[in-house]
Structure formats: structure tokens, C-alpha cells
Design a protein around this motif. Structure first.
Motif, mmCIF file in Angstrom:
data_model
loop_
_atom_site.group_PDB
_atom_site.id
_atom_site.type_symbol
_atom_site.label_atom_id
_atom_site.label_comp_id
_atom_site.label_asym_id
_atom_site.label_seq_id
_atom_site.Cartn_x
_atom_site.Cartn_y
_atom_site.Cartn_z
ATOM 1 N N ARG A 26 9.600 -19.141 14.331
ATOM 2 C CA ARG A 26 10.109 -17.894 14.581
ATOM 3 C C ARG A 26 11.673 -18.060 14.481
ATOM 4 N NH1 ARG A 26 6.802 -18.275 19.402
ATOM 5 N NH2 ARG A 26 8.690 -18.831 20.695
ATOM 6 N N ARG A 27 12.059 -17.106 13.691
ATOM 7 C CA ARG A 27 13.618 -16.690 13.335
ATOM 8 C C ARG A 27 14.337 -16.940 14.683
ATOM 9 N NH1 ARG A 27 14.186 -13.589 7.550
ATOM 10 N NH2 ARG A 27 12.851 -15.322 6.266
ATOM 11 N N LEU A 28 15.589 -17.102 14.429
ATOM 12 C CA LEU A 28 16.692 -16.732 15.444
ATOM 13 C C LEU A 28 17.105 -15.198 15.333
ATOM 14 C CD1 LEU A 28 18.567 -19.978 15.278
ATOM 15 C CD2 LEU A 28 17.653 -19.174 17.229
ATOM 16 N N PRO A 57 24.422 -14.827 19.216
ATOM 17 C CA PRO A 57 24.681 -16.261 18.518
ATOM 18 C C PRO A 57 23.416 -16.766 18.255
ATOM 19 C CG PRO A 57 25.983 -15.582 20.298
ATOM 20 C CD PRO A 57 24.900 -14.623 20.205
ATOM 21 N N LEU A 58 23.572 -17.621 17.135
ATOM 22 C CA LEU A 58 22.181 -18.216 16.559
ATOM 23 C C LEU A 58 22.057 -19.489 17.007
ATOM 24 C CD1 LEU A 58 23.280 -17.072 12.789
ATOM 25 C CD2 LEU A 58 21.663 -15.998 14.605
ATOM 26 N N TRP A 59 21.799 -19.598 18.315
ATOM 27 C CA TRP A 59 21.067 -20.891 18.881
ATOM 28 C C TRP A 59 20.109 -20.518 20.242
ATOM 29 C CZ3 TRP A 59 22.210 -22.685 23.819
ATOM 30 C CH2 TRP A 59 23.296 -21.759 24.410
ATOM 31 N N GLU A 60 19.307 -21.571 20.453
ATOM 32 C CA GLU A 60 18.373 -21.351 21.755
ATOM 33 C C GLU A 60 18.320 -22.603 22.222
ATOM 34 O OE1 GLU A 60 15.484 -17.665 20.381
ATOM 35 O OE2 GLU A 60 14.567 -19.776 20.696
ATOM 36 N N TRP A 110 9.818 -33.902 31.270
ATOM 37 C CA TRP A 110 9.962 -32.500 31.073
ATOM 38 C C TRP A 110 10.867 -32.647 29.596
ATOM 39 C CZ3 TRP A 110 15.243 -30.331 31.146
ATOM 40 C CH2 TRP A 110 16.194 -31.329 32.100
ATOM 41 N N ALA A 111 11.014 -31.636 29.007
ATOM 42 C CA ALA A 111 11.570 -31.747 27.694
ATOM 43 C C ALA A 111 12.445 -30.449 27.628
ATOM 44 C CB ALA A 111 10.724 -31.632 26.570
ATOM 45 N N LEU A 112 13.628 -30.823 26.713
ATOM 46 C CA LEU A 112 14.507 -29.629 26.204
ATOM 47 C C LEU A 112 14.413 -29.681 24.761
ATOM 48 C CD1 LEU A 112 17.846 -30.727 28.052
ATOM 49 C CD2 LEU A 112 16.514 -28.614 28.463
ATOM 50 N N LEU A 113 14.469 -28.397 24.023
ATOM 51 C CA LEU A 113 14.298 -28.303 22.724
ATOM 52 C C LEU A 113 15.410 -27.150 22.494
ATOM 53 C CD1 LEU A 113 13.456 -27.869 19.925
ATOM 54 C CD2 LEU A 113 11.798 -26.077 20.578
ATOM 55 N N LEU A 114 16.747 -27.885 21.741
ATOM 56 C CA LEU A 114 17.696 -27.059 20.858
ATOM 57 C C LEU A 114 17.550 -26.896 19.700
ATOM 58 C CD1 LEU A 114 20.673 -26.067 21.493
ATOM 59 C CD2 LEU A 114 21.488 -28.292 20.580
ATOM 60 N N ARG A 115 17.412 -25.505 19.420
ATOM 61 C CA ARG A 115 17.477 -25.227 17.923
ATOM 62 C C ARG A 115 18.606 -24.210 17.482
ATOM 63 N NH1 ARG A 115 13.488 -20.567 15.845
ATOM 64 N NH2 ARG A 115 13.753 -19.074 17.395
ATOM 65 N N ILE A 116 19.088 -24.525 16.410
ATOM 66 C CA ILE A 116 20.354 -23.736 16.076
ATOM 67 C C ILE A 116 20.379 -23.406 14.352
ATOM 68 C CG2 ILE A 116 21.456 -25.925 15.721
ATOM 69 C CD1 ILE A 116 24.029 -24.595 17.053
ATOM 70 N N HIS A 117 20.898 -22.240 14.273
ATOM 71 C CA HIS A 117 20.850 -22.165 12.621
ATOM 72 C C HIS A 117 21.494 -23.083 11.879
ATOM 73 C CE1 HIS A 117 20.512 -19.428 8.943
ATOM 74 N NE2 HIS A 117 19.520 -18.955 9.632
ATOM 75 N N HIS A 118 20.820 -23.271 10.623
ATOM 76 C CA HIS A 118 21.452 -24.072 9.723
ATOM 77 C C HIS A 118 22.955 -23.683 9.169
ATOM 78 C CE1 HIS A 118 21.864 -27.758 7.465
ATOM 79 N NE2 HIS A 118 20.607 -27.846 7.201
#
Length: 460
Positions: free
Chosen positions: A107-109, A114-117, A129-137
Motif C-alpha cells: 500500500r502507498r503512503l 508525512p511519508l512514514w508509518e 512482538w514486532a515493529l515495522l517502520l516504513r518510509i518513502h524512498h
């Protein structure tokens, strides 16, 4: 105003060129439980993210690309737009985590924010448990993204030591200045200087690689769904291989990737040639003192990985020699020079050129392999130890598979992202990487001799 560079804006253009891609990069941290309260995590992450103004800024575009996009404050910034939570179905195994990662990354940001989650993922088995960091290139490259991820950890706030270091694959200080190169080229009538001529050869090599068609099934149009798998190998095994065969960590990682792609392509019945696996290999041009700056500072190389070679030692040697050849060809400097030159022309012209390029049916490059140095010591988040740190590569420009490599503590992790329909056999890549490193590690105990060709062979 803080404008995007031509390279940064290029990632937006690449995303706009295909409605089925999302040009975010990311990382998954797997932690030992118990998981902290979500409200507490949100509060802590809000405090730590505040150290990076870019995380509270949004894009402002200009009509007709009359000026470069710019970062402006998000006056309505709300951290709850960016800290999300999800739970895995029972039994909460690694496969379930991988499926969720793929679902999130496809899915797109939202460009209105601001372009991160950052996703907090519950329900992982064995009290994890887990952490997922996604950020636009367009905001960061791999090194800068790793710095942001580690900045959310406890150690970044309890010590002044660096947790991100530039590794061997970063080019040495003092790389050629593209502006100087352009000025020198204009002023030179009799011929180009050695460095500039080398950069020109690199540009021609890259152009030839992009235009030469590949018959591989690994590139082509993509759908909207993704698959994600990961692999891990002991760093001690990789270092032993490096010492025994006099190669680099990057050589070993790419040799393992080569062997795994060989298995996948043979399983598909493809005929393997020397140029069957032309690979986009990003190269950092980021200096040590710029590790925390949110932008892109990369060039690229396009080596053909030797999937046509079956012997693991010859395969490793071929990777080593081909990478050295590509490095001396000028490709590494060419990418930096091209984007620096693009920054000297009016943005509407450079934006048009990048837009046209990203919409071409690229058939020459088959896959992506990007290597990023990670934290050398274990990290924690609110006292919970990170046991795994898995990278997530981007996919674009008709590359149906991509592999990111990230070192963390005593492991080297590989994250594989692929088009769902084009790569149902993607697990072959992850397991093949682990098997290839294990075989090379076993071969370090076997005597070898040099052959007249300069390759290595087993002593009979």
C-alpha cells in the motif's frame, strides 16, 4: 524552503509511473516480549521522532513542475496517523509476520501527511512482538532509514556512541565532484581527463545495461500484491569466508544471492547465460558526518551476477572480479555525476526527463540487491531486546524481485520482496541464500590451490 533534489524527486516520479508500486523502504524489528502498552509506545515514539523535523513535514508540489517539490511543516501533524497497530492470526509464526509485512508494504503512503508509518505488531509466537517502520524512498536512502530506525531505540538516547557506521561498500572519501567534472569537460578540447572519461564510460555502461533486453522472467509488469520472505546467516560464517577467500562481505552476500537465483531460474527452466542476472546494486556516497540527514545519497552499479557458474568457489570469485571491474569502469561515479548535472538544469526539464525515463519499458535489469550496514550491537526498545532486524527493499521499474541486506549484531539478514503473482517460488531465494553461505563456510575447511586462470579449485 527545503526542496527535494532531483534524485529524491525521482522516486516520486518512479512511483507515479506505475499504479501498482509503492516506493517505500522499511525494516522489521522482532523483539522479545512482553509488549509495552500501546499508548506508552506511542508517547515514547512521538518524543523520539520529534528529533527529526522531516518526520513532521509533508510534501508540497508545484503545478506543472515549475519548481522542485518541497518539505513544509504539517500544521495538523498527529502522531496517531503514523503509529499503527496490528495483530497476527494464530499461531503467530514468522510466515504470518511475513504475510503482514507484504500486505503493508504493497500500500502507498498517504502524500497528504508525512511519508512514514510505524506499525506495532502483536501476536507473534514465543512471547515476541514486532515493529515495522516504513518510509518513502524520496525522504531517505537505506543508511538514513536505518539511522531513523535506531533512533527509536533506547540506546540512541542513553549514549553518544554511533549505532550506524558506514561499511566497506561505501566509496572512499574524496569522490569526484560532478560539477568540477562538468566544468572540466566543457573546457577540455583535446580530450577528457582520466576521471571524467571514466565517468563517461560509466554512463555508457549503465545506458547499455538498461537498454540490453533480458529474457528473464524476473522482470516485467507487476501486480498490486506482494510476497515477503527473509533469511539470516551468522556473521561469523561470513567473516570466515571473507578471510579465507580474501573477499568482502558484499562479495559473499552477492555470491549467496547469485546461487539462490540460479536455483530459482533453473527451477523455472530458464537457460542461464552470462548476462541473465544483470543486477541494480545501489552504492552509498554518504559521508560519515551525514548519516542522520534525511535524503538520498546513492549511486549505482549494474553488474551481471554469474548465475551461469555452478561451482560455489568459482561463483564467489566471479562476483568479486565482476564487481571490481564494474567499480573501475566508472559506473559508481556516473550515477552521482548524472544527478548532480540534472541539478544544474531547470527543474521542469529534469523532471520531464526523469518522468520519461521511469515510464520506459525497462527490460535490461533483472533484480535489485542493496546492502546497508546496521547496528553492530544489540538494541532495545523500552527494555525489550531486538532479536532480529530484517530489511525491506523497494520494488519499481518492472523489477519483480528485490533483496535488501542488513547487518545487525552477530547476524546478516536478507529481506526479499517480490511481486505476488510473478514470484510464487520466492521462498527458494531465502532458503538458497542460507544454503549458499553454509556451503561456502564449509569450504573454508577444505584446502585449495590456484589454477593458471587465477581461479580457485579443490585439491584432489
Amino acid at each position: 524552503m527545503d526542496h527535494l533534489t532531483t534524485l529524491d524527486a525521482g522516486f516520486l516520479e518512479a512511483e507515479d509511473s506505475d499504479p501498482h508500486i509503492s516506493l517505500a523502504i522499511g525494516g522489521v524489528a522482532v523483539l522479545d516480549g512482553p509488549i509495552p502498552q500501546f499508548d506508552r509506545l506511542t508517547e515514547v515514539f512521538a518524543q523520539r521522532a520529534a528529533r527529526f523535523p522531516r518526520l513532521t513535514q509533508q510534501l508540497r508540489l508545484h503545478p506543472l513542475d515549475l519548481a522542485a517539490p518541497e518539505w513544509v511543516p504539517d500544521n495538523g501533524f498527529d502522531i496517531t496517523h503514523h503509529i499503527r497497530r496490528a495483530a497476527l492470526p494464530m499461531p503467530g509464526d514468522d510466515d504470518a509476520l511475513h504475510r503482514l509485512v507484504a500486505d503493508i508494504m504493497e500500500r502507498r503512503l498517504d502524500r497528504d501527511h508525512p511519508l512514514w508509518e510505524c506499525w506495532v505488531i502483536e501476536g507473534l509466537g514465543r512471547r515476541r512482538w514486532a515493529l515495522l517502520l516504513r518510509i518513502h524512498h524520496c525522504l531517505v536512502d537505506g543508511i538514513a532509514a536505518t539511522h531513523l530506525l535506531t533512533a527509536l531505540c533506547d540506546e540512541a538516547h542513553h549514549t553518544d556512541r554511533r549505532v550506524v557506521r558506514v561499511s566497506e561498500q561505501s566509496p572512499p572519501p574524496g569522490r569526484p565532484n560532478p560539477v568540477t567534472w562538468l566544468t572540466g569537460a566543457i573546457n577540455t578540447v583535446a580530450g577528457l581527463g582520466a576521471t571524467a572519461a571514466n565517468a563517461v564510460r560509466g554512463v555508457l555502461d549503465i545506458a547499455g545495461g538498461l537498454l540490453s533486453p533480458s529474457a528473464s522472467t524476473l522482470n516485467g509488469p507487476m501486480g498490486a500484491m506482494r510476497r515477503y520472505v527473509s533469511a539470516e546467516v551468522p556473521r561469523a560464517d561470513v567473516e570466515r569466508i571473507c578471510a579465507h577467500f580474501d573477499v568482502t562481505v558484499n562479495d559473499v552476500a552477492l555470491a549467496a544471492i547469485t546461487d539462490s537465483y540460479r536455483s530459482l531460474l533453473l527451477g523455472r527452466g530458464e537457460r542461464l547465460r552470462r548476462d541473465s542476472l544483470r543486477t541494480l546494486v545501489p552504492v552509498s556516497v554518504r559521508s560519515d558526518d551525514a548519516a542522520d540527514r534525511p535524503d538520498n545519497r546513492v549511486s549505482l552499479m549494474l553488474p551481471c551476477l554469474p548465475v551461469d557458474e555452478s561451482d560455489p568457489i568459482r561463483q564467489l570469485e566471479a562476483v568479486h572480479s565482476r564487481l571490481n571491474r564494474v567499480k573501475t569502469s566508472g559506473q559508481r561515479h556516473a550515477g552521482s555525476a548524472v544527478f548532480a548535472a540534472a541539478g544544474l538544469v531547470p527543474f521542469p526539464l529534469s523532471a520531464w526527463a526523469v518522468r520519461a525515463f521511469t515510464r520506459l519499458p525497462q527490460r535490461g535489469v533483472v533484480t535489485l540487491a542493496t546492502n546497508v550496514p546496521g547496528p553492530p550491537e544489540p538494541l532495545t526498545v523500552l527494555g525489550c531486546r531486538i532479536t532480529k532486524l530484517l530489511p525491506i527493499p523497494p520494488l519499481a521499474l518492472q523489477l519483480r524481485t528485490g533483496i535488501a541486506i542488513l547487518s545487525y549484531a552477530d547476524r546478516l539478514a536478507f529481506g526479499v520482496l517480490a511481486d505476488y503473482d510473478a514470484a510464487p517460488d520466492v521462498d527458494v531465494l531465502a532458503r538458497g541464500i542460507e544454503g549458499a553461505v553454509a556451503r561456502l563456510a564449509d569450504l573454508t575447511t577444505v584446502p585449495h590451490r590456484s589454477t593458471p586462470l587465477g581461479t580457485l579449485a579443490l585439491v584432489p
